[in-house]
Scaffold this motif. Structure first.
Motif, PDB file in Angstrom:
ATOM      1  N   PRO A  12      26.912  10.286 -27.739  1.00  0.00           N
ATOM      2  CA  PRO A  12      25.683  11.080 -27.866  1.00  0.00           C
ATOM      3  C   PRO A  12      24.442  10.259 -28.137  1.00  0.00           C
ATOM      4  CG  PRO A  12      26.919  11.158 -29.889  1.00  0.00           C
ATOM      5  CD  PRO A  12      27.691  10.280 -28.947  1.00  0.00           C
ATOM      6  N   CYS A  28      18.501   9.437 -28.978  1.00  0.00           N
ATOM      7  CA  CYS A  28      19.528  10.455 -29.140  1.00  0.00           C
ATOM      8  C   CYS A  28      19.384  11.476 -28.014  1.00  0.00           C
ATOM      9  CB  CYS A  28      19.341  11.187 -30.465  1.00  0.00           C
ATOM     10  SG  CYS A  28      20.281  12.710 -30.514  1.00  0.00           S
ATOM     11  N   ARG A  29      20.517  11.764 -27.358  1.00  0.00           N
ATOM     12  CA  ARG A  29      20.476  12.808 -26.337  1.00  0.00           C
ATOM     13  C   ARG A  29      20.799  14.131 -27.003  1.00  0.00           C
ATOM     14  NH1 ARG A  29      24.675  12.543 -23.572  1.00  0.00           N
ATOM     15  NH2 ARG A  29      25.717  10.775 -24.548  1.00  0.00           N
ATOM     16  N   VAL A  31      22.454  16.955 -25.826  1.00  0.00           N
ATOM     17  CA  VAL A  31      23.903  16.955 -25.605  1.00  0.00           C
ATOM     18  C   VAL A  31      24.098  16.689 -24.106  1.00  0.00           C
ATOM     19  CG1 VAL A  31      26.026  18.300 -25.832  1.00  0.00           C
ATOM     20  CG2 VAL A  31      24.139  18.742 -27.367  1.00  0.00           C
ATOM     21  N   TYR A  32      24.900  15.776 -23.743  1.00  0.00           N
ATOM     22  CA  TYR A  32      25.375  15.611 -22.371  1.00  0.00           C
ATOM     23  C   TYR A  32      24.323  15.480 -21.286  1.00  0.00           C
ATOM     24  CZ  TYR A  32      29.264  17.089 -24.966  1.00  0.00           C
ATOM     25  OH  TYR A  32      30.181  17.159 -25.943  1.00  0.00           O
ATOM     26  N   TRP A 299      20.739  16.768 -35.582  1.00  0.00           N
ATOM     27  CA  TRP A 299      21.513  17.891 -35.033  1.00  0.00           C
ATOM     28  C   TRP A 299      21.650  19.032 -36.033  1.00  0.00           C
ATOM     29  CZ3 TRP A 299      26.219  14.814 -32.671  1.00  0.00           C
ATOM     30  CH2 TRP A 299      25.900  14.442 -31.365  1.00  0.00           C
ATOM     31  N   PHE A 304      25.953  19.632 -34.550  1.00  0.00           N
ATOM     32  CA  PHE A 304      27.148  18.773 -34.466  1.00  0.00           C
ATOM     33  C   PHE A 304      28.313  19.583 -33.903  1.00  0.00           C
ATOM     34  CE2 PHE A 304      30.477  15.885 -35.285  1.00  0.00           C
ATOM     35  CZ  PHE A 304      31.497  16.569 -35.942  1.00  0.00           C
ATOM     36  N   HIS A 307      27.972  19.983 -30.251  1.00  0.00           N
ATOM     37  CA  HIS A 307      28.331  18.722 -29.581  1.00  0.00           C
ATOM     38  C   HIS A 307      29.855  18.583 -29.521  1.00  0.00           C
ATOM     39  CE1 HIS A 307      28.715  14.481 -28.619  1.00  0.00           C
ATOM     40  NE2 HIS A 307      29.476  14.360 -29.686  1.00  0.00           N
ATOM     41  N   GLY A 310      31.473  20.620 -26.969  1.00  0.00           N
ATOM     42  CA  GLY A 310      31.336  20.024 -25.627  1.00  0.00           C
ATOM     43  C   GLY A 310      32.366  18.924 -25.401  1.00  0.00           C
TER      44      GLY A 310
END
Ligand SMILES: Cc1ncc(COP(=O)(O)O)c(CNc2cc3ccccc3n(O)c2=O)c1O
Length: 428
Positions: A12, A28-29, A31-32, A299, A304, A307, A310
């Motif tokens: 992540p 920081c991404r 998510v995905y 997050w 979290f 994430h 996912g």
């Protein structure tokens, strides 16, 4: 230009460590999003991605590069306490305060707990098969292993009762008795079987531990890799008299290289484990803790969990591909569990007493990495027809690509399908 589809799904965040500036930037991404990495000609890396950017400079950077309290950086232990309260709130016994100890991976947490509790020659209850890292950590103690059978619902309560019937609860008060002091178990999607301990077995197991005054070591690195949406109640959340030490890990949901795990349990026990960490590595890396906290703090607990969901969905998809390949290529040659989560497929080869040679020579020669079943048993010299495959980083295409010799062998086995005669010498 490096683009890694697998890591871009799982990792992540990315680092921008520029040597010339006294700063570390953490990209920081949310998510995905797919990340790409460009290796510049200078010695520094620049990762470009979506999402926020953290810059560690000044006091924050000094703190990240400095010694920290043994239990962990207070801001991170506070964040983790909020997570544990949400996920493992103790049942009813509010007086039971849980403490947190951050360790360099849950592997280190396991070893520090064993150091704290066990003496050479002690007995220990553990399910079979079990995680090789635990067996390796236990080996120096030369223990008596009280093995408990498992099935599709994990550790069997009747087998545990039978194993413990050799002792009486009074033995727990006799220092000369060899009654086991602890039960080691993996509640979720165990390594290697992928099987979870059925929810209805957990309280009976805890009650047996209470009857014989044993601690329960709940080793649960695959908790967030549960394919079902709901989380079964952990042993920690069922514990009402302070006998469960739970180990969580960030290796499977953030990064294994951060080496971040954490022990949660009754303060008197956690304090004792912390002393063992204090005299070995002193504390978990301040930089790793800082990077993780910067991300987790952005997050929040719900972010979290989103994430982690996912990541679990990614592994469930990987598992489905692995099962499809097994059904296509291994029917009649092996049997296997359907994992409830995690990243492993546990297979039993038909017509082979010991998979060690097949895997360590023939599979390896075909660049297929598997783990022979004997590695997962306390008596690792005994032959085993089992083997563990991992669906963590192999692509669906690679799963479905049988070794040429395997296909020839399988096809010849089909014509001579005598059952017992069919050999899984897939790598002849
Ligand atoms: C049940 C259970 N408990 C604790 C741990 C340790 O996790 P950590 O210290 O928090 O990262 C693990 C990690 N398991 C493995 C790790 C591994 C690393 C390199 C190469 C192979 C490895 N294989 O095969 C493994 O199973 C585990 O499965």
């Amino acid at each position: 230009m490096l683009t890694s589809p697998i890591s871009s799904v799982l990792l992540p965040f990315w680092l921008d460590v520029s040597n010339h500036a006294n700063a570390i930037r953490l990209h920081c991404r949310p998510v995905y999003l797919t990340c790409t990495a460009a290796r510049s000609r200078s010695s520094s890396f620049t990762w470009s991605s979506g999402g926020g950017t953290f810059e560690l400079t000044g006091a924050a950077l000094n703190k990240a590069l400095q010694y920290a309290p043994t239990n962990g950086m207070p801001e991170l232990t506070k964040w983790l306490s909020a997570l544990q309260k949400k996920m493992h709130a103790p049942s009813g016994n509010e007086s039971l305060s849980h403490d947190i100890l951050i360790t360099p991976g849950s592997q280190d947490g396991l070893c520090k707990i064993f150091e704290m509790i066990l003496n050479p020659g002690d007995s220990i209850v553990l399910e079979e098969p079990s995680y090789p890292g635990t067996l390796a950590g236990l080996r120096p103690f030369d223990l008596k292993y009280i093995s408990v059978e498992t099935d599709g619902g994990g550790m069997r309560v009747d087998s545990l009762e039978r194993a413990m019937s050799k002792w009486s609860p009074a033995d727990a008060l006799n220092p000369a008795s060899d009654i086991p002091k602890l039960i080691y178990l993996q509640p979720s999607s165990s390594n290697p079987t992928g099987v979870a301990i059925a929810p209805e077995r957990r309280l009976p197991i805890l009650q047996i531990a209470k009857k014989y005054d044993m601690l329960v070591i709940e080793d649960d690195p695959y908790y967030y890799l549960n394919f079902a949406k709901e989380f079964p109640r952990s042993f920690l959340s069922l514990d009402n008299d302070g006998r469960v030490l739970r180990l969580d890990s960030f290796s499977k949901v953030l990064s294994s290289g951060l080496r971040l795990g954490f022990v949660t349990g009754p303060k008197p026990l956690v304090d004792r484990v912390a002393l063992h960490l204090q005299v070995s590595s002193m504390h978990c890396s301040s930089l790793s803790q800082t990077l993780a906290f910067q991300l987790l703090n952005q997050w929040g607990v719900d972010g979290f969990l989103a994430h982690a969901r996912g990541v679990a969905d990614f592994y469930r998809s990987q598992c489905e591909h692995m099962l499809a390949a097994a059904n296509k290529h291994l029917k009649g040659l092996a049997d296997w569990n359907v994992p409830t989560g995690g990243m492993f497929l546990w297979l039993k080869a038909r017509g082979i007493a010991d998979t060690f040679g097949l895997i360590s020579e023939k599979a390896l020669a075909k660049q297929v990495v598997l783990v022979p079943g004997n590695a997962f048993y306390a008596d690792d010299a005994a032959p085993s027809p089992f083997l563990r495959a991992s669906f963590s980083s192999v692509s669906p295409a690679q799963m479905d690509e049988p070794a040429p010799a395997f296909v020839a062998r399988r096809d010849s086995a089909v014509t001579t399908r005598g059952g017992a005669g069919a050999k899984l010498n897939a790598f002849d």
